[in-house]
Design a protein around this motif. Structure first.
Motif, PDB file in Angstrom:
ATOM      1  N   ALA A 190       4.232  33.113 -36.031  1.00 31.46           N
ATOM      2  CA  ALA A 190       2.876  33.619 -36.292  1.00 31.46           C
ATOM      3  C   ALA A 190       1.828  32.722 -35.645  1.00 31.46           C
ATOM      4  O   ALA A 190       0.865  33.214 -35.046  1.00 31.46           O
ATOM      5  CB  ALA A 190       2.636  33.722 -37.793  1.00 31.46           C
ATOM      6  N   MET A 191       2.003  31.415 -35.751  1.00 32.52           N
ATOM      7  CA  MET A 191       1.030  30.492 -35.162  1.00 32.52           C
ATOM      8  C   MET A 191       1.045  30.584 -33.643  1.00 32.52           C
ATOM      9  O   MET A 191      -0.001  30.495 -32.999  1.00 32.52           O
ATOM     10  CB  MET A 191       1.284  29.069 -35.649  1.00 32.52           C
ATOM     11  CG  MET A 191       0.910  28.929 -37.113  1.00 32.52           C
ATOM     12  SD  MET A 191       0.891  27.283 -37.861  1.00 32.52           S
ATOM     13  CE  MET A 191       1.982  26.293 -36.966  1.00 32.52           C
ATOM     14  N   LYS A 192       2.237  30.771 -33.046  1.00 34.62           N
ATOM     15  CA  LYS A 192       2.305  30.939 -31.592  1.00 34.62           C
ATOM     16  C   LYS A 192       1.616  32.232 -31.181  1.00 34.62           C
ATOM     17  O   LYS A 192       0.927  32.277 -30.164  1.00 34.62           O
ATOM     18  CB  LYS A 192       3.757  30.930 -31.124  1.00 34.62           C
ATOM     19  CG  LYS A 192       4.353  29.556 -31.057  1.00 34.62           C
ATOM     20  CD  LYS A 192       5.749  29.575 -30.486  1.00 34.62           C
ATOM     21  CE  LYS A 192       6.331  28.186 -30.442  1.00 34.62           C
ATOM     22  NZ  LYS A 192       7.699  28.180 -29.902  1.00 34.62           N
ATOM     23  N   ALA A 193       1.798  33.294 -31.973  1.00 34.46           N
ATOM     24  CA  ALA A 193       1.161  34.572 -31.662  1.00 34.46           C
ATOM     25  C   ALA A 193      -0.358  34.466 -31.735  1.00 34.46           C
ATOM     26  O   ALA A 193      -1.074  35.141 -30.996  1.00 34.46           O
ATOM     27  CB  ALA A 193       1.658  35.654 -32.615  1.00 34.46           C
ATOM     28  N   MET A 194      -0.860  33.621 -32.630  1.00 37.80           N
ATOM     29  CA  MET A 194      -2.304  33.426 -32.767  1.00 37.80           C
ATOM     30  C   MET A 194      -2.813  32.343 -31.820  1.00 37.80           C
ATOM     31  O   MET A 194      -3.973  31.971 -31.871  1.00 37.80           O
ATOM     32  CB  MET A 194      -2.651  33.070 -34.211  1.00 37.80           C
ATOM     33  CG  MET A 194      -2.459  34.215 -35.166  1.00 37.80           C
ATOM     34  SD  MET A 194      -3.026  33.826 -36.833  1.00 37.80           S
ATOM     35  CE  MET A 194      -1.665  32.867 -37.465  1.00 37.80           C
ATOM     36  N   ASP A 195      -1.930  31.807 -30.996  1.00 39.83           N
ATOM     37  CA  ASP A 195      -2.264  30.788 -29.997  1.00 39.83           C
ATOM     38  C   ASP A 195      -2.771  29.496 -30.637  1.00 39.83           C
ATOM     39  O   ASP A 195      -3.692  28.856 -30.138  1.00 39.83           O
ATOM     40  CB  ASP A 195      -3.290  31.328 -29.001  1.00 39.83           C
ATOM     41  CG  ASP A 195      -3.254  30.579 -27.680  1.00 39.83           C
ATOM     42  OD1 ASP A 195      -2.209  29.981 -27.361  1.00 39.83           O
ATOM     43  OD2 ASP A 195      -4.273  30.575 -26.976  1.00 39.83           O
ATOM     44  N   THR A 197       0.266  23.366 -30.752  1.00 38.80           N
ATOM     45  CA  THR A 197       1.350  22.653 -31.417  1.00 38.80           C
ATOM     46  C   THR A 197       0.845  21.279 -31.843  1.00 38.80           C
ATOM     47  O   THR A 197      -0.237  20.845 -31.436  1.00 38.80           O
ATOM     48  CB  THR A 197       2.556  22.472 -30.472  1.00 38.80           C
ATOM     49  OG1 THR A 197       2.143  21.650 -29.367  1.00 38.80           O
ATOM     50  CG2 THR A 197       3.076  23.809 -29.958  1.00 38.80           C
ATOM     51  N   ARG A 198       1.643  20.575 -32.631  1.00 42.04           N
ATOM     52  CA  ARG A 198       1.236  19.218 -33.044  1.00 42.04           C
ATOM     53  C   ARG A 198       1.045  18.327 -31.832  1.00 42.04           C
ATOM     54  O   ARG A 198       0.101  17.542 -31.761  1.00 42.04           O
ATOM     55  CB  ARG A 198       2.308  18.607 -33.944  1.00 42.04           C
ATOM     56  CG  ARG A 198       2.191  19.006 -35.360  1.00 42.04           C
ATOM     57  CD  ARG A 198       3.112  18.157 -36.228  1.00 42.04           C
ATOM     58  NE  ARG A 198       3.025  18.647 -37.578  1.00 42.04           N
ATOM     59  CZ  ARG A 198       4.029  18.733 -38.404  1.00 42.04           C
ATOM     60  NH1 ARG A 198       5.221  18.345 -38.031  1.00 42.04           N
ATOM     61  NH2 ARG A 198       3.864  19.194 -39.618  1.00 42.04           N
ATOM     62  N   THR A 199       1.958  18.449 -30.881  1.00 44.10           N
ATOM     63  CA  THR A 199       1.869  17.620 -29.677  1.00 44.10           C
ATOM     64  C   THR A 199       0.598  17.925 -28.903  1.00 44.10           C
ATOM     65  O   THR A 199      -0.115  17.008 -28.474  1.00 44.10           O
ATOM     66  CB  THR A 199       3.103  17.848 -28.784  1.00 44.10           C
ATOM     67  OG1 THR A 199       4.276  17.572 -29.545  1.00 44.10           O
ATOM     68  CG2 THR A 199       3.074  16.975 -27.547  1.00 44.10           C
ATOM     69  N   GLU A 200       0.290  19.212 -28.737  1.00 45.33           N
ATOM     70  CA  GLU A 200      -0.928  19.591 -28.032  1.00 45.33           C
ATOM     71  C   GLU A 200      -2.164  19.105 -28.779  1.00 45.33           C
ATOM     72  O   GLU A 200      -3.119  18.614 -28.163  1.00 45.33           O
ATOM     73  CB  GLU A 200      -0.987  21.112 -27.867  1.00 45.33           C
ATOM     74  CG  GLU A 200       0.061  21.670 -26.934  1.00 45.33           C
ATOM     75  CD  GLU A 200       0.170  23.183 -27.006  1.00 45.33           C
ATOM     76  OE1 GLU A 200       0.653  23.773 -26.019  1.00 45.33           O
ATOM     77  OE2 GLU A 200      -0.208  23.784 -28.028  1.00 45.33           O
ATOM     78  N   PHE A 201      -2.140  19.231 -30.101  1.00 42.78           N
ATOM     79  CA  PHE A 201      -3.276  18.798 -30.907  1.00 42.78           C
ATOM     80  C   PHE A 201      -3.460  17.288 -30.791  1.00 42.78           C
ATOM     81  O   PHE A 201      -4.575  16.803 -30.596  1.00 42.78           O
ATOM     82  CB  PHE A 201      -3.070  19.207 -32.363  1.00 42.78           C
ATOM     83  CG  PHE A 201      -4.223  18.869 -33.245  1.00 42.78           C
ATOM     84  CD1 PHE A 201      -5.383  19.624 -33.223  1.00 42.78           C
ATOM     85  CD2 PHE A 201      -4.157  17.772 -34.097  1.00 42.78           C
ATOM     86  CE1 PHE A 201      -6.462  19.308 -34.039  1.00 42.78           C
ATOM     87  CE2 PHE A 201      -5.232  17.452 -34.916  1.00 42.78           C
ATOM     88  CZ  PHE A 201      -6.386  18.211 -34.880  1.00 42.78           C
ATOM     89  N   ARG A 202      -2.374  16.543 -30.900  1.00 41.52           N
ATOM     90  CA  ARG A 202      -2.470  15.079 -30.796  1.00 41.52           C
ATOM     91  C   ARG A 202      -2.968  14.661 -29.417  1.00 41.52           C
ATOM     92  O   ARG A 202      -3.745  13.717 -29.289  1.00 41.52           O
ATOM     93  CB  ARG A 202      -1.117  14.441 -31.098  1.00 41.52           C
ATOM     94  CG  ARG A 202      -0.778  14.498 -32.565  1.00 41.52           C
ATOM     95  CD  ARG A 202       0.557  13.859 -32.859  1.00 41.52           C
ATOM     96  NE  ARG A 202       0.840  13.958 -34.284  1.00 41.52           N
ATOM     97  CZ  ARG A 202       2.038  14.104 -34.788  1.00 41.52           C
ATOM     98  NH1 ARG A 202       3.090  14.143 -33.999  1.00 41.52           N
ATOM     99  NH2 ARG A 202       2.216  14.191 -36.083  1.00 41.52           N
ATOM    100  N   ARG A 203      -2.517  15.360 -28.382  1.00 45.82           N
ATOM    101  CA  ARG A 203      -2.952  15.051 -27.020  1.00 45.82           C
ATOM    102  C   ARG A 203      -4.458  15.312 -26.886  1.00 45.82           C
ATOM    103  O   ARG A 203      -5.183  14.510 -26.289  1.00 45.82           O
ATOM    104  CB  ARG A 203      -2.176  15.916 -26.026  1.00 45.82           C
ATOM    105  CG  ARG A 203      -2.355  15.489 -24.584  1.00 45.82           C
ATOM    106  CD  ARG A 203      -1.522  16.323 -23.617  1.00 45.82           C
ATOM    107  NE  ARG A 203      -0.125  16.335 -23.995  1.00 45.82           N
ATOM    108  CZ  ARG A 203       0.630  17.438 -24.057  1.00 45.82           C
ATOM    109  NH1 ARG A 203       0.120  18.618 -23.783  1.00 45.82           N
ATOM    110  NH2 ARG A 203       1.900  17.363 -24.404  1.00 45.82           N
ATOM    111  N   ALA A 204      -4.933  16.416 -27.462  1.00 44.20           N
ATOM    112  CA  ALA A 204      -6.362  16.728 -27.406  1.00 44.20           C
ATOM    113  C   ALA A 204      -7.173  15.688 -28.170  1.00 44.20           C
ATOM    114  O   ALA A 204      -8.230  15.238 -27.694  1.00 44.20           O
ATOM    115  CB  ALA A 204      -6.615  18.130 -27.971  1.00 44.20           C
ATOM    116  N   VAL A 205      -6.695  15.273 -29.326  1.00 46.54           N
ATOM    117  CA  VAL A 205      -7.401  14.251 -30.115  1.00 46.54           C
ATOM    118  C   VAL A 205      -7.452  12.941 -29.331  1.00 46.54           C
ATOM    119  O   VAL A 205      -8.492  12.277 -29.284  1.00 46.54           O
ATOM    120  CB  VAL A 205      -6.739  14.063 -31.493  1.00 46.54           C
ATOM    121  CG1 VAL A 205      -7.269  12.820 -32.192  1.00 46.54           C
ATOM    122  CG2 VAL A 205      -6.955  15.295 -32.357  1.00 46.54           C
TER     123      VAL A 205
END
Length: 103
Positions: free
Chosen positions: A53-58, A61-69
């Motif tokens: 569901a989360m992938k469908a809503m785009d 991921t945790r890794t992407e979020f941590r990289r952005a932070v």
């Protein structure tokens, strides 16, 4: 104070012993073990469905979020350094372009 801590330590030891006893008895019960296995399978299915569901809503991921932070924090540090340079009058005089007078 040591009497209180002794009492607390004894209560904690009794609680741990009781918990260990109950856990051992439950783990010997085949119905309980089956129920726990079914619950774990159910949790896995829920986790998988939530991930889909989360992938469908785009959602990131945790890794992407941590990289952005991490990138945001790096940019904040760069901005702070630039602000510090601007606030330093010695650096400002050195880096400020000098206008030449027309002859």
């Amino acid at each position: 104070m040591s009497d209180e801590s002794n009492l607390f330590d004894r209560w904690r030891a009794r609680g741990q012993a009781f918990f260990n006893q109950v856990s051992a008895e439950l783990m010997q019960n085949p119905d309980f073990v089956k129920a726990m296995q079914a619950a774990m399978k159910g949790k896995e299915r829920v986790d998988e469905a939530a991930t889909r569901a989360m992938k469908a809503m785009d959602f990131p991921t945790r890794t992407e979020f941590r990289r952005a932070v991490a990138r945001i924090e790096a940019l904040e540090q760069e901005v702070a350094a630039l602000r510090a340079e601007r606030a330093d009058p010695v650096l400002e005089r050195r880096t400020k372009p000098r206008l030449r007078k027309k002859s």
